[in-house]
Design a protein around this motif. Sequence first.
Motif, PDB file in Angstrom:
ATOM      1  N   VAL A 407      12.984   3.500  -0.661  1.00  0.00           N
ATOM      2  CA  VAL A 407      11.991   2.655  -1.328  1.00  0.00           C
ATOM      3  C   VAL A 407      11.075   2.006  -0.308  1.00  0.00           C
ATOM      4  O   VAL A 407       9.843   1.975  -0.462  1.00  0.00           O
ATOM      5  CB  VAL A 407      12.685   1.579  -2.194  1.00  0.00           C
ATOM      6  N   ASN A 408      11.664   1.493   0.782  1.00  0.00           N
ATOM      7  CA  ASN A 408      10.867   0.800   1.783  1.00  0.00           C
ATOM      8  C   ASN A 408       9.891   1.740   2.486  1.00  0.00           C
ATOM      9  O   ASN A 408       8.737   1.378   2.730  1.00  0.00           O
ATOM     10  CB  ASN A 408      11.787   0.148   2.815  1.00  0.00           C
ATOM     11  N   ILE A 409      10.358   2.932   2.812  1.00  0.00           N
ATOM     12  CA  ILE A 409       9.467   3.883   3.487  1.00  0.00           C
ATOM     13  C   ILE A 409       8.294   4.258   2.587  1.00  0.00           C
ATOM     14  O   ILE A 409       7.117   4.189   2.995  1.00  0.00           O
ATOM     15  CB  ILE A 409      10.250   5.146   3.904  1.00  0.00           C
ATOM     16  N   ALA A 410       8.608   4.639   1.356  1.00  0.00           N
ATOM     17  CA  ALA A 410       7.550   5.075   0.444  1.00  0.00           C
ATOM     18  C   ALA A 410       6.572   3.939   0.146  1.00  0.00           C
ATOM     19  O   ALA A 410       5.346   4.112   0.217  1.00  0.00           O
ATOM     20  CB  ALA A 410       8.170   5.599  -0.853  1.00  0.00           C
ATOM     21  N   LEU A 411       7.130   2.775  -0.185  1.00  0.00           N
ATOM     22  CA  LEU A 411       6.270   1.647  -0.549  1.00  0.00           C
ATOM     23  C   LEU A 411       5.547   1.089   0.669  1.00  0.00           C
ATOM     24  O   LEU A 411       4.364   0.736   0.595  1.00  0.00           O
ATOM     25  CB  LEU A 411       7.119   0.561  -1.216  1.00  0.00           C
ATOM     26  N   GLY A 412       6.260   1.011   1.803  1.00  0.00           N
ATOM     27  CA  GLY A 412       5.653   0.444   3.008  1.00  0.00           C
ATOM     28  C   GLY A 412       4.465   1.249   3.501  1.00  0.00           C
ATOM     29  O   GLY A 412       3.403   0.700   3.795  1.00  0.00           O
ATOM     30  N   VAL A 413       4.628   2.562   3.587  1.00  0.00           N
ATOM     31  CA  VAL A 413       3.531   3.411   4.049  1.00  0.00           C
ATOM     32  C   VAL A 413       2.364   3.355   3.064  1.00  0.00           C
ATOM     33  O   VAL A 413       1.194   3.247   3.465  1.00  0.00           O
ATOM     34  CB  VAL A 413       4.020   4.864   4.238  1.00  0.00           C
ATOM     35  N   SER A 414       2.683   3.406   1.771  1.00  0.00           N
ATOM     36  CA  SER A 414       1.617   3.390   0.756  1.00  0.00           C
ATOM     37  C   SER A 414       0.827   2.087   0.799  1.00  0.00           C
ATOM     38  O   SER A 414      -0.413   2.090   0.819  1.00  0.00           O
ATOM     39  CB  SER A 414       2.223   3.581  -0.634  1.00  0.00           C
ATOM     40  N   LEU A 415       1.549   0.956   0.818  1.00  0.00           N
ATOM     41  CA  LEU A 415       0.863  -0.337   0.816  1.00  0.00           C
ATOM     42  C   LEU A 415       0.139  -0.590   2.140  1.00  0.00           C
ATOM     43  O   LEU A 415      -0.921  -1.225   2.156  1.00  0.00           O
ATOM     44  CB  LEU A 415       1.865  -1.457   0.540  1.00  0.00           C
ATOM     45  N   PHE A 416       0.699  -0.118   3.253  1.00  0.00           N
ATOM     46  CA  PHE A 416       0.038  -0.279   4.545  1.00  0.00           C
ATOM     47  C   PHE A 416      -1.319   0.420   4.529  1.00  0.00           C
ATOM     48  O   PHE A 416      -2.314  -0.110   5.054  1.00  0.00           O
ATOM     49  CB  PHE A 416       0.924   0.295   5.651  1.00  0.00           C
ATOM     50  N   MET A 417      -1.370   1.601   3.921  1.00  0.00           N
ATOM     51  CA  MET A 417      -2.620   2.341   3.835  1.00  0.00           C
ATOM     52  C   MET A 417      -3.589   1.700   2.845  1.00  0.00           C
ATOM     53  O   MET A 417      -4.810   1.750   3.034  1.00  0.00           O
ATOM     54  CB  MET A 417      -2.351   3.786   3.417  1.00  0.00           C
ATOM     55  N   VAL A 424       3.571  -4.179   4.556  1.00  0.00           N
ATOM     56  CA  VAL A 424       4.858  -3.960   5.221  1.00  0.00           C
ATOM     57  C   VAL A 424       5.868  -5.010   4.766  1.00  0.00           C
ATOM     58  O   VAL A 424       7.029  -4.707   4.461  1.00  0.00           O
ATOM     59  CB  VAL A 424       4.675  -4.006   6.750  1.00  0.00           C
ATOM     60  N   ALA A 425       5.452  -6.283   4.721  1.00  0.00           N
ATOM     61  CA  ALA A 425       6.349  -7.367   4.297  1.00  0.00           C
ATOM     62  C   ALA A 425       6.707  -7.231   2.823  1.00  0.00           C
ATOM     63  O   ALA A 425       7.854  -7.463   2.419  1.00  0.00           O
ATOM     64  CB  ALA A 425       5.697  -8.721   4.564  1.00  0.00           C
ATOM     65  N   ILE A 426       5.727  -6.861   2.003  1.00  0.00           N
ATOM     66  CA  ILE A 426       5.991  -6.680   0.565  1.00  0.00           C
ATOM     67  C   ILE A 426       7.055  -5.605   0.363  1.00  0.00           C
ATOM     68  O   ILE A 426       8.010  -5.782  -0.406  1.00  0.00           O
ATOM     69  CB  ILE A 426       4.697  -6.307  -0.180  1.00  0.00           C
ATOM     70  N   ALA A 427       6.923  -4.483   1.069  1.00  0.00           N
ATOM     71  CA  ALA A 427       7.873  -3.381   0.914  1.00  0.00           C
ATOM     72  C   ALA A 427       9.278  -3.792   1.349  1.00  0.00           C
ATOM     73  O   ALA A 427      10.269  -3.434   0.702  1.00  0.00           O
ATOM     74  CB  ALA A 427       7.406  -2.179   1.723  1.00  0.00           C
ATOM     75  N   THR A 428       9.393  -4.547   2.440  1.00  0.00           N
ATOM     76  CA  THR A 428      10.705  -4.982   2.924  1.00  0.00           C
ATOM     77  C   THR A 428      11.396  -5.871   1.904  1.00  0.00           C
ATOM     78  O   THR A 428      12.594  -5.722   1.633  1.00  0.00           O
ATOM     79  CB  THR A 428      10.560  -5.724   4.259  1.00  0.00           C
ATOM     80  N   SER A 429      10.655  -6.800   1.307  1.00  0.00           N
ATOM     81  CA  SER A 429      11.243  -7.697   0.316  1.00  0.00           C
ATOM     82  C   SER A 429      11.623  -6.958  -0.965  1.00  0.00           C
ATOM     83  O   SER A 429      12.690  -7.201  -1.548  1.00  0.00           O
ATOM     84  CB  SER A 429      10.274  -8.845   0.003  1.00  0.00           C
ATOM     85  N   VAL A 430      10.757  -6.057  -1.424  1.00  0.00           N
ATOM     86  CA  VAL A 430      11.079  -5.275  -2.626  1.00  0.00           C
ATOM     87  C   VAL A 430      12.342  -4.458  -2.400  1.00  0.00           C
ATOM     88  O   VAL A 430      13.243  -4.398  -3.255  1.00  0.00           O
ATOM     89  CB  VAL A 430       9.903  -4.350  -3.007  1.00  0.00           C
TER      90      VAL A 430
END
Length: 547
Positions: A407-417, A424-430
């Motif tokens: 979840v973190n990889i998929a969400l982190g990369v997507s939101l970072f872009m 990055v912080a949003i993905a870590t918390s989710v």
Amino acid sequence: MTETARAAKTPAKQGGLIRSSAIFSSLTLVSRFMGLARDLVITARLGASQTIAADAYYTALAFPNLFRRIFAEGAFAAAFVPMYSRKLAGDGEGEADRFAADAAVTVAAATIAVMLLAQLAMPWLMYVINPGYVDQPEKFRLSWMLTQVTMPYLPCMALAALFSGILNAHGRFIVSAAYPTILNIVMLAMVLPQHDPVRAAWWASAGVVIAGVGQAGICWWGARRSGARLRLMRPRLTPDMKRLIKLAVPAAIANSATQINIFISGILASQIAGMRVWMTVADRLYQLPMSLVGVAIGVALLPRLSQSLQRNDHDDAQAAMDQGLVFALALSLPAAAALMALPVWLIDGFFTRGEFTRSDAAATGALLFHYGWGVPAFVLLRILQPAFFARQDTRTPMRFSLISVAVNIALGVSLFMLIGFTGVAIATSVAAWVTVLQMWFALTRRGVWRPSARAVGKIVRVIAASVALGAVLAVAGLMRPHIEAVASGLIPGGHGIKEITILLVSAAGMALYPLLLFAFGGVTPAEARAALRRRKGDPAPASGDLS
């Protein structure tokens, strides 16, 4: 058994859990304040986005820390402590000592091997760890050289974690909580005299290793004082070691979710100058509740649950989980409220000086806000995991952690872009909340543990008190210019206005929250006194015991 009867049956044990956590938290608080002082000095000397030294140094610190938290402290704590506690209770000191000695040489051999491989492969590993540094040859070279220097910290901390686990199983928490302070003291001594950022980074990296040796040494001393007698031997693959490894590998993956998520965030951070420093500074504040609350209660909870299950005392296990959950949220939710209400003011007030600029503070504050609403999840992970580990179930948390990482990889990369570095912080918390929900549902579905109606009622009241605190602090944040203007008129010369005002606002929030908590009924004054008061029948510390 009714909840009233259960509470009457184990008052000393309930008080013991919170007292043990309080001891751990108090000393961890001292260490964290020393760590804050250390980071204030390091950020002032090394800076953030304006120098290459800061990103290089925090890269060097992050790599051994990743392995330490996953394999040394995480996996071996999760697998070793329940097995050692059961041997101590069922087979006696001698058998427990033999098991601990085997574990010590095994973990030492494994971590030394990892250290050597990492040092030899470091220039190539750095392409994976920090691909964003490739276009900056000086930063790239400094990063892998400093990481080679800091890698011996890993075996030192692996042994420190194992000796600390022995202490915890014996009910001794002072040395376990106090030994991280050594790192902060050594780092301050190394960095304070330095004024050139790159030179300061080299001295700081050397200080990490010196401190690691000291930390392992004091934990070994504490384990000896607790009665453990460990002798040096060659590594042996005994049946107990095979079982320990079998439990530790899934536990390593289970404990790795948050750390791997942070590590992946670091890879993304290498694309933006200074972002690794922003993440580290934000980490200093949002990880504080996890260390003071989640780790403290989790450290005390795991051996207690293991021993309760060894006795088939499921009522005590239920009571321990309920109490740990309520107190964890009672202490982590207000922290989350404060971090979300005052993120930029907290960073600017404490860190903006020297090479760390106001723009660095604004970026760090943006990250801190989104880490803030993940704080309760980070803490709950430490409370829920022992319910699995005490039953020697490390595979279930492992599965949940793998899902969290995905979840973190998929969400982190997507939101970072899409939205930039705050993604990055949003993905870590989710990802942390996803893991908490999986653990919660698994425990309730199996009938292993379900929070009692009384605990749920307490949690609702704690949430209400924390929301009220957050609202008050948010208003204070909006009034920051007025508050600082008033303070500047009262303080001769107007020096240190931002530091003094944020300290006063923080102190006011800390004083207000207990009143709100008592007013809403989250925790009553009588419950707080009962949890911390020594009761008849509680074990007293040995004469002259310092651990």
